[in-house]
Design a protein around this motif. Structure first.
Motif, PDB file in Angstrom:
ATOM      1  N   GLU A  54       0.867  -1.340  -0.006  1.00 41.45           N
ATOM      2  CA  GLU A  54      -0.177   0.023   0.150  1.00 41.45           C
ATOM      3  C   GLU A  54       0.768   1.270   0.048  1.00 41.45           C
ATOM      4  OE1 GLU A  54      -2.310   0.863   3.712  1.00 41.45           O
ATOM      5  OE2 GLU A  54      -1.237  -0.604   4.662  1.00 41.45           O
ATOM      6  N   TYR A 132      -6.112  -2.375  -0.268  1.00 41.60           N
ATOM      7  CA  TYR A 132      -6.593  -1.752  -1.474  1.00 41.60           C
ATOM      8  C   TYR A 132      -7.557  -2.482  -2.171  1.00 41.60           C
ATOM      9  CZ  TYR A 132      -3.443   2.007  -3.245  1.00 41.60           C
ATOM     10  OH  TYR A 132      -2.953   3.292  -3.599  1.00 41.60           O
ATOM     11  N   TRP A 134     -10.666  -1.686  -1.996  1.00 43.55           N
ATOM     12  CA  TRP A 134     -11.401  -0.537  -2.582  1.00 43.55           C
ATOM     13  C   TRP A 134     -10.950  -0.097  -3.951  1.00 43.55           C
ATOM     14  CZ3 TRP A 134      -8.932   4.060  -3.734  1.00 43.55           C
ATOM     15  CH2 TRP A 134      -7.672   4.390  -3.261  1.00 43.55           C
ATOM     16  N   TYR A 135      -9.649  -0.453  -4.297  1.00 39.40           N
ATOM     17  CA  TYR A 135      -9.091  -0.025  -5.630  1.00 39.40           C
ATOM     18  C   TYR A 135      -9.937  -0.751  -6.685  1.00 39.40           C
ATOM     19  CZ  TYR A 135      -6.118   1.161  -9.444  1.00 39.40           C
ATOM     20  OH  TYR A 135      -5.266   1.504 -10.723  1.00 39.40           O
ATOM     21  N   LEU A 138     -13.319   0.508  -7.263  1.00 37.96           N
ATOM     22  CA  LEU A 138     -12.985   1.854  -8.342  1.00 37.96           C
ATOM     23  C   LEU A 138     -13.238   1.292  -9.626  1.00 37.96           C
ATOM     24  CD1 LEU A 138     -10.674   4.367  -6.350  1.00 37.96           C
ATOM     25  CD2 LEU A 138     -13.324   4.248  -6.284  1.00 37.96           C
ATOM     26  N   MET A 181      -5.750   1.961 -15.312  1.00 37.49           N
ATOM     27  CA  MET A 181      -5.759   1.369 -13.940  1.00 37.49           C
ATOM     28  C   MET A 181      -4.950   0.185 -13.719  1.00 37.49           C
ATOM     29  SD  MET A 181      -9.421   2.629 -12.606  1.00 37.49           S
ATOM     30  CE  MET A 181      -9.041   2.310 -10.847  1.00 37.49           C
ATOM     31  N   HIS A 184      -1.218  -0.788 -12.119  1.00 36.02           N
ATOM     32  CA  HIS A 184      -1.205  -0.623 -10.601  1.00 36.02           C
ATOM     33  C   HIS A 184      -1.063  -2.366  -9.982  1.00 36.02           C
ATOM     34  CE1 HIS A 184      -2.418  -0.291  -6.520  1.00 36.02           C
ATOM     35  NE2 HIS A 184      -1.889   1.258  -6.840  1.00 36.02           N
ATOM     36  N   THR A 186      -1.846  -3.534  -7.319  1.00 32.84           N
ATOM     37  CA  THR A 186      -2.911  -4.625  -6.948  1.00 32.84           C
ATOM     38  C   THR A 186      -3.495  -5.504  -7.838  1.00 32.84           C
ATOM     39  OG1 THR A 186      -3.694  -2.870  -5.549  1.00 32.84           O
ATOM     40  CG2 THR A 186      -5.477  -4.583  -5.777  1.00 32.84           C
ATOM     41  N   ASP A 443      -2.420   6.601  -8.466  1.00 34.10           N
ATOM     42  CA  ASP A 443      -2.387   5.273  -8.956  1.00 34.10           C
ATOM     43  C   ASP A 443      -2.476   5.313 -10.505  1.00 34.10           C
ATOM     44  OD1 ASP A 443      -2.033   4.219  -6.357  1.00 34.10           O
ATOM     45  OD2 ASP A 443      -4.074   4.270  -6.015  1.00 34.10           O
ATOM     46  N   THR A 449      -8.345   9.527  -9.263  1.00 34.44           N
ATOM     47  CA  THR A 449      -7.377   9.029  -8.200  1.00 34.44           C
ATOM     48  C   THR A 449      -7.125   9.609  -6.978  1.00 34.44           C
ATOM     49  OG1 THR A 449      -5.275   7.543  -8.116  1.00 34.44           O
ATOM     50  CG2 THR A 449      -5.195   9.688  -9.117  1.00 34.44           C
ATOM     51  N   SER A 458     -14.424   5.328   0.659  1.00 39.16           N
ATOM     52  CA  SER A 458     -12.938   4.887   0.247  1.00 39.16           C
ATOM     53  C   SER A 458     -12.097   4.343   1.472  1.00 39.16           C
ATOM     54  CB  SER A 458     -12.346   6.271  -0.202  1.00 39.16           C
ATOM     55  OG  SER A 458     -11.047   6.477  -0.280  1.00 39.16           O
TER      56      SER A 458
END
Length: 538
Positions: A54, A132, A134-135, A138, A181, A184, A186, A443, A449, A458
């Protein structure tokens, strides 16, 4: 990556024209015999696990160890990683990625679409409790929110592998910047067989299996980590650096001393020293705009009662002289911030907010009025609180200057407290603070972001700010062909409500030896990969 409409991509194969990343050594350059790179980090990494990491420094290591669908080039454009291309359906809801057939894990196992499916389901699985998760929500992956909330099983996530070379992702709504995205950490693949055998210890050097350009060969917590060439990496022939060493040095001044002594190839510049170092080392001192913000979080969940009054929050923000902080304290090309989103963000137009148009004298006068109206300060209740930051000389200097401004201008008493990085993250995440340092590096290069951080759900909304209109605007922005008016309104709400105090927008201040070449100085995200660097002969 330049912004392109998804409509233009519908039903068309998107073959990324930019060459795949590899060290680009110009003709006539003589490489050094010793292809090593040693650099310094401030703190221990949060993790080497792509679904758990993170922090920025940890993500830099993870990008070397693992490779996702797409990477970034030296300008920040999206280029192939494990995926060579993708297609998008007419309704912009289905992405189909075609994976290369020569990608391998460091143990020789082929990298397959199933490795991505496993990793993505793992990232949203409540059992992992990824910071992460939550990413992934998103990213608007179908059923992502429900899986994270524990309402559906991870297998319900909208990702599948019809065969080893095809990854299909189903979205719940169109997302114009979706492909940005997937570079990233994750979203990187994970080796199921290794994780199942070793559990939480799978990232130890003796256990880890990676698919990136490097493997982890040594890790001494809070001291050093070493990564070396992954001979199984599909583009190993074009990788130049053989060995990358990270040293954890918790003091900026000590880091600079060791850089001067030749023990480090790269280190951060101590606050306030860039001008002198740039004069002394004109080709090795860098101040590069970076897609990051620096701010102060109010604890609106369990912090001081005074913070519930917006006038107090506004007063503290107005009394903060950002020009002094960036020009006299930091002196490294940082930008005073009155909005949460940096102006360097692609496609973002910095909106007008009243405070930015005022002189500092006008802000100071208004701050005193606001605090008095709220019943605090001279003639009212005393205001005091603790400010928490993670251990760093630069963070300490900013904290001292801010607390002095508040005391001198408003009579506010601030106690400063610092903690080691991992402890700080836990303390802040658990709301065990009054006011705390916050910072965010994008990110991906799009305003959401940053602004998604202030939505109610979030995972990094450490202030615990909740505004229904902000949530509504950010939800609309995800499928809007022109989200700028929505982002403008969100920034204006933040300027009025002040759940966080924007302080400055970053500049990367570093000392980098001339012998190290290939650094992506034009990438505002400062996304770098060791495989693109090389050492030239002195």
């Amino acid at each position: 990556m330049q912004r392109r409409s998804l409509l233009a991509l519908a039903l068309a194969t998107t073959a990324l024209a930019t060459p795949t990343l590899a060290a680009d050594v110009p003709e006539g350059v003589t490489l050094a015999d010793d292809q090593s790179f040693t650099y310094r980090t401030l703190d221990e990494f949060s993790s080497f696990d792509p679904q758990v990491v993170e922090d920025v420094d940890g993500s830099e290591v993870v990008r070397d160890l693992f490779e996702g669908l797409y990477n970034q080039d030296a300008q920040g454009n999206t280029v192939p990683g494990v995926a060579l291309s993708h297609t998008v359906s007419d309704d912009n809801l289905t992405y189909t990625f075609t994976l290369r057939d020569n990608a391998k894990w460091s143990d020789g196992t082929p990298v397959t679409a199933g490795d991505f499916v496993y990793a993505w389901k793992r990232a949203v699985d409540p059992a992992l409790a990824s910071p992460y998760a939550w990413y992934m929500e998103l990213m608007s992956i179908e059923n992502g929110a429900a899986v994270i909330a524990g309402e559906m099983a991870p297998d319900a996530l909208g990702v599948s592998a019809p065969d080893d070379r095809t990854l299909v992702v189903q979205l719940s709504q169109p997302l114009p910047y979706f492909t940005k995205m997937v570079s990233h950490a994750t979203t990187f693949p994970a080796p199921a067989w290794v994780i199942e055998e070793h559990g939480s210890e799978w990232t130890r050097p003796e256990n880890i299996v990676t698919n990136g350009a490097y493997v982890l060969t040594e890790h001494v917590p809070k001291e050093r980590s070493v990564r070396e060439r992954n001979e199984m990496y599909w583009d190993n022939a074009n990788t130049v650096l053989d060995r990358v060493t990270t040293l954890t040095i918790g003091d900026d001044a000590q880091g600079l001393t060791r850089w001067r002594a030749g023990e480090l190839d790269m280190t951060d510049i101590p606050a306030g020293q860039y001008p002198a170092l740039a004069e002394e080392f004109p080709t090795e001192a860098y101040a590069l705009p970076r897609l990051c913000n620096y701010y102060f979080n109010f604890n609106l969940a369990s912090g001081p009662e005074a913070f519930q009054d917006v006038r107090v929050r506004q007063a503290l923000s107005m009394a903060l002289d950002r020009e002094v902080i960036v020009e006299r304290v930091l002196q490294g090309g940082q930008f005073p911030a009155f909005t949460f989103t940096p102006g360097a963000t692609a496609g973002f137009e910095v909106p007008d907010v009243p405070m930015a148009a005022m002189t500092q004298a006008e802000r100071d006068a208004r701050a005193k009025e606001l605090l008095a109206e709220a019943g605090y300060g001279p003639g009212g209740q005393p205001l005091s609180f603790t400010y928490l930051y993670n251990t760093s000389e630069a963070h300490q200097q900013v904290a001292i200057v801010a607390s002095q401004m508040w005391k001198q201008k408003l009579g506010v008493e601030v106690e400063l407290a610092n903690q080691e990085w991992k402890v700080f993250l836990e303390t802040r995440g658990n709301q065990n603070y009054d006011m705390a340092r916050g910072a965010w590096c994008g990110d991906y290069n799009e305003a959401s972001t940053f602004l998604d951080l202030v939505t109610t759900e979030s995972g990094y909304n450490d202030a615990k700010f909740s505004n229904a209109r902000v949530d509504e605007l950010m939800a609309q922005a995800k499928s809007s062909s022109d989200p700028q008016p929505l982002y403008t309104e969100v920034e204006q709400i933040l300027a009025e409500e002040m759940p966080v105090i924007p302080v400055y927008h970053y500049s990367t201040n570093m000392m980098l030896k001339d012998e190290i070449q290939g650094w992506p100085v034009d990438n505002v995200e400062q996304t770098w990969y060791s495989k693109n660097l090389y050492r030239v002969a002195e």
